[in-house]
Design an enzyme around this catalytic site. Sequence first.
Site, PDB file in Angstrom:
ATOM      1  N   GLU A 322       0.828  -1.200   0.000  1.00 61.01           N
ATOM      2  CA  GLU A 322       0.000   0.000   0.000  1.00 61.01           C
ATOM      3  C   GLU A 322       0.864   1.253   0.000  1.00 61.01           C
ATOM      4  OE1 GLU A 322      -3.979  -0.054   1.962  1.00 61.01           O
ATOM      5  OE2 GLU A 322      -3.120   1.535   3.199  1.00 61.01           O
ATOM      6  N   HIS A 351       7.600 -27.539   2.282  1.00 59.67           N
ATOM      7  CA  HIS A 351       6.615 -28.498   1.775  1.00 59.67           C
ATOM      8  C   HIS A 351       5.562 -27.783   0.941  1.00 59.67           C
ATOM      9  CE1 HIS A 351       8.296 -31.613   4.422  1.00 59.67           C
ATOM     10  NE2 HIS A 351       8.481 -30.613   5.259  1.00 59.67           N
ATOM     11  N   LYS A 455     -13.079   1.797  -3.037  1.00 60.18           N
ATOM     12  CA  LYS A 455     -14.244   2.098  -2.190  1.00 60.18           C
ATOM     13  C   LYS A 455     -15.328   2.798  -3.001  1.00 60.18           C
ATOM     14  CE  LYS A 455     -11.649   2.533   2.147  1.00 60.18           C
ATOM     15  NZ  LYS A 455     -11.236   3.464   3.222  1.00 60.18           N
TER      16      LYS A 455
END
Length: 529
Positions: A322, A351, A455
Amino acid sequence: MTERELWERYQRYLCVVPGLDFTLDVSRMRFPADYLERMRPRVDEAFDAMEALEKGAIANPDEKRKVGHYWLRAPELAPEPALQKEITDTVAAIHAFSKDVHDGKVKPQKAPRFTHVLLVGIGGSALGPQLIADALGSAKDPMQVSFFDNTDPDGFDRVLAQLGERLSETLTVVISKSGGTKETRNGMLEAERGYTARGLDFAKHAVAVTGEGSELDNHAKKQGWLRTFPMWDWVGGRTSVTSAVGLLPARLQGLDIDALLRGAKDMDAATRERDALKNPAALLALMWHYAGDGRGHKDMVILPYKDRLLLMSRYLQQLVMESLGKETDLDGKVVNQGIAVYGNKGSTDQHAYVQQLREGVLNFFATFIEVLKDRDGGAFEVEPGVTSGDYLLGFLLGTRRALYEKDRESLTLTVPDVSARTVGALIALYERAVGFYATLVHINAYHQPGVEAGKKAAGVVLDLQRKLTARLREARADARTAEQLAADIGMPDEVETVFKVLQHLAANPDRGVERTDGASPAQARFRAK
């Protein structure tokens, strides 16, 4: 490079932070011998910019704001006496309020004391507190912590179901600077609904951390919540963990916030050193710049070899991406900067994706985080002379070597333990590194226009949904396609969005919309129930 040559390079470039027992090893980054000297003018500029920021310069030019998260752990550096007092008074208030909660002086409506915290927030208002809670928490803490950190209805239901009867003993902390963040607003309303369903008054269980005069501040005071704590406009969400955002839930949990602040303050002091080889934050920023050619061409893989630091990569994802993911530089030139961050933990990763790191596409550099202390209590040998912690170190060193053999570069950050002081220092280290790197690439690290755009786009979708449902009610039993409905509401180019909204409404039986027929999106018809 031979092992002997690597050892010599390790000694030459090892950055030691004596007071914190931190070391940063950059020897396995293949930067040329003259790289640090060539970057010196830009590093000096970064030091000057950081010094000006800490003295109160406008460091976020887009929003005409000061950037003061470093003052949170050193109030004496704040440029105005009033700010110094606000910071110290807030920390004192957090201590006093938390003590009253733990002592049962501040207690819930129908239980003798609070035993649980429900934190409602998103982004920086949740990731930092989550990192601290997971890294430092234990079953012996006076209060346990749960989180609403999304706007997922099923997620709310899961947390409330896990709390069950303990909701009557739960203190909810709602965190939002503006009070207008919809995900947090939704979480607050869902929490209130949960309390009401159990015959409880939400206001008697609620605390806010928010800006003075914000929607949330006004709402909390009007409803008579237990307390509000400040969130200042000079502290960004992703750098707010050493403000009330992180300190209040941590202290309620029973954690040592003074040690957390002390660790951050000590790291801040260490990273004011103007010799880059002695400054771990500057050296980190330089390695990021070298690895990605100053353009973010390689991803940053965070590999902490400690379960308690599992959330470090998620926390750094927001802090780094950000802050550094920007379209334009400070001059308005399009640069599309950024560094992608991902990670899990060692040795789990051996793994999982280490196979690709060693043999796949070379588009990353790794950061190993080594923790020297294995555990509290005595050692337990799983083999003669060998503990589980010995295996963990063996896997770290083995993986680092396996990567280096294939020309995969890595940094190794070594810390003494996972204590409050160490976690505070880690947070400060990466905050400072992000600030330095932003200056190296000439961008504003302290705004987030892309987040605001998302937004706004979400708001457009919800407005479209309101128009759709109104049109379906008007049409009554008339089943219509997405294309027809898009035309009906005057948005003919938004057919896909219309279809997705209708599909979602129809999948939830209580939303008043049903899908009548049509196997394909174009053929599907919808009507009001």
